[in-house]
Design an enzyme around this catalytic site. Structure first.
Site, PDB file in Angstrom:
ATOM      1  CE  LYS A  13      -3.811  -1.550   4.182  1.00 22.40           C
ATOM      2  NZ  LYS A  13      -2.790  -0.738   4.773  1.00 22.40           N
ATOM      3  NE  ARG A  90      -9.021   1.780   5.810  1.00 21.36           N
ATOM      4  CZ  ARG A  90      -8.209   1.797   4.664  1.00 21.36           C
ATOM      5  NH1 ARG A  90      -8.345   0.848   3.637  1.00 21.36           N
ATOM      6  NH2 ARG A  90      -7.319   2.256   4.741  1.00 21.36           N
ATOM      7  NE  ARG A 129       2.051   5.756  -0.569  1.00 22.10           N
ATOM      8  CZ  ARG A 129       1.068   5.073  -0.111  1.00 22.10           C
ATOM      9  NH1 ARG A 129       1.331   3.801  -0.117  1.00 22.10           N
ATOM     10  NH2 ARG A 129      -0.074   5.308   0.362  1.00 22.10           N
ATOM     11  NE  ARG A 163      -2.775   7.086  -1.517  1.00 23.91           N
ATOM     12  CZ  ARG A 163      -2.857   5.865  -0.837  1.00 23.91           C
ATOM     13  NH1 ARG A 163      -2.343   4.791  -1.154  1.00 23.91           N
ATOM     14  NH2 ARG A 163      -3.564   6.187   0.362  1.00 23.91           N
ATOM     15  NE  ARG A 174      -3.732   7.334   4.689  1.00 20.00           N
ATOM     16  CZ  ARG A 174      -2.724   7.357   3.871  1.00 20.00           C
ATOM     17  NH1 ARG A 174      -2.418   8.506   3.306  1.00 20.00           N
ATOM     18  NH2 ARG A 174      -2.287   6.287   3.273  1.00 20.00           N
TER      19      ARG A 174
END
Ligand code: AP5
Length: 219
Positions: A13, A90, A129, A163, A174
């Site tokens: 996204k 969401r 990442r 993160r 998540r």
């Protein structure tokens, strides 16, 4: 043109929103980025959001809707040709609130794009990442290292960040939250005739092209 990007963590996204922002003159409105900025700044919103974010759960509708409401009133949004909602709504409550917000602000929703992805690949995508702390360029431990180790290809910075919620356990939480609260929104938007699905496992450029084809023609 106002669009929603829906999809599980790591589906792409944010990657696609940044590309579309640049190419279509739209503003990326990422609730994840806005909440992380609030946490970093130590604001009241950030303090209230932090616990849920650290555990991989959802921040309350009340907080998130308030943040989006405020953001939509900013001048850069009014001057832009539209908004990409990245990671919002969401929950069913957020989707209903968005309908009301858009009506109140005289905006319309043009398209909802679901970026579909293979779940077993997402934990790897997200947990490896990292980004340049200065320019935000994205990298990955296994798939995209800087050309010179420890130096950003784009701006030359030697500082990178990860993160806090990008560890395998939190990513699984998540994903659970996505299935429970967010995936049902696909049915909610199916009825509007504005829903499109794209394959998020295709190469990044191909995903972008498929999203652009799903968007309505500009007047
Ligand atoms: P948020 O920041 O929204 O995180 P997320 O939804 O978990 O999504 P990600 O940013 O992890 O993934 P993405 O789909 O953007 O993928 P990306 O493009 O980065 O939310 C974080 C937290 O904030 C939530 O857990 C919650 O607590 C809170 N929150 C936020 N919004 C909320 C809301 N509305 N309500 C309540 N709580 C909220 O790509 C991932 C990786 O894959 C990158 O390395 C990228 O380079 C790579 N990649 C992308 N596309 C491809 C491709 N096609 N091929 C190969 N690699 C690819």
């Amino acid at each position: 043109m106002n669009i929603i990007l829906l999809g599980p963590p790591g589906a792409g996204k944010g990657t696609q929103a940044r590309i579309l922002e640049e190419r279509e003159g739209l503003i990326q409105l990422s609730t994840g980025d806005m909440l992380r900025a609030a946490v970093e700044a130590g604001t009241e919103v950030g303090q209230r959001a932090k616990k849920a974010m650290d555990s991989g759960g959802l921040v309350s509708d009340e907080i998130v809707i308030g943040v989006v409401d405020e953001r939509l009133d900013r001048q850069d949004v009014k001057d832009a040709s539209g908004v990409i909602f990245d990671g919002f709504p969401r929950t069913a409550g957020q989707a209903e609130a968005l309908d009301e917000l858009l009506e109140k602000k005289d905006m319309r929703l043009d398209a909802v794009v679901v970026i579909e992805a293979e779940e077993e690949k997402l934990v790897d995508r997200v947990s490896g990442r990292f980004t340049c702390a200065k320019c935000g360029e994205g990298y990955h431990d296994r798939h995209k290292q800087p050309k010179t180790e420890g130096v950003c290809d784009v701006c030359g910075s030697t500082e990178f960040k990860r993160r806090e919620d990008d560890n395998p356990e939190t990513v699984r939480e998540r994903l659970t939250a996505y299935h429970k609260d967010t995936a049902p929104l696909i049915d909610y938007y199916e009825g509007t005739g504005k829903l499109h699905k794209v394959d998020g496992m295709a190469p990044i450029e191909e995903v972008t092209e498929n999203i652009r084809q799903a968007l309505p023609e500009r007047a």
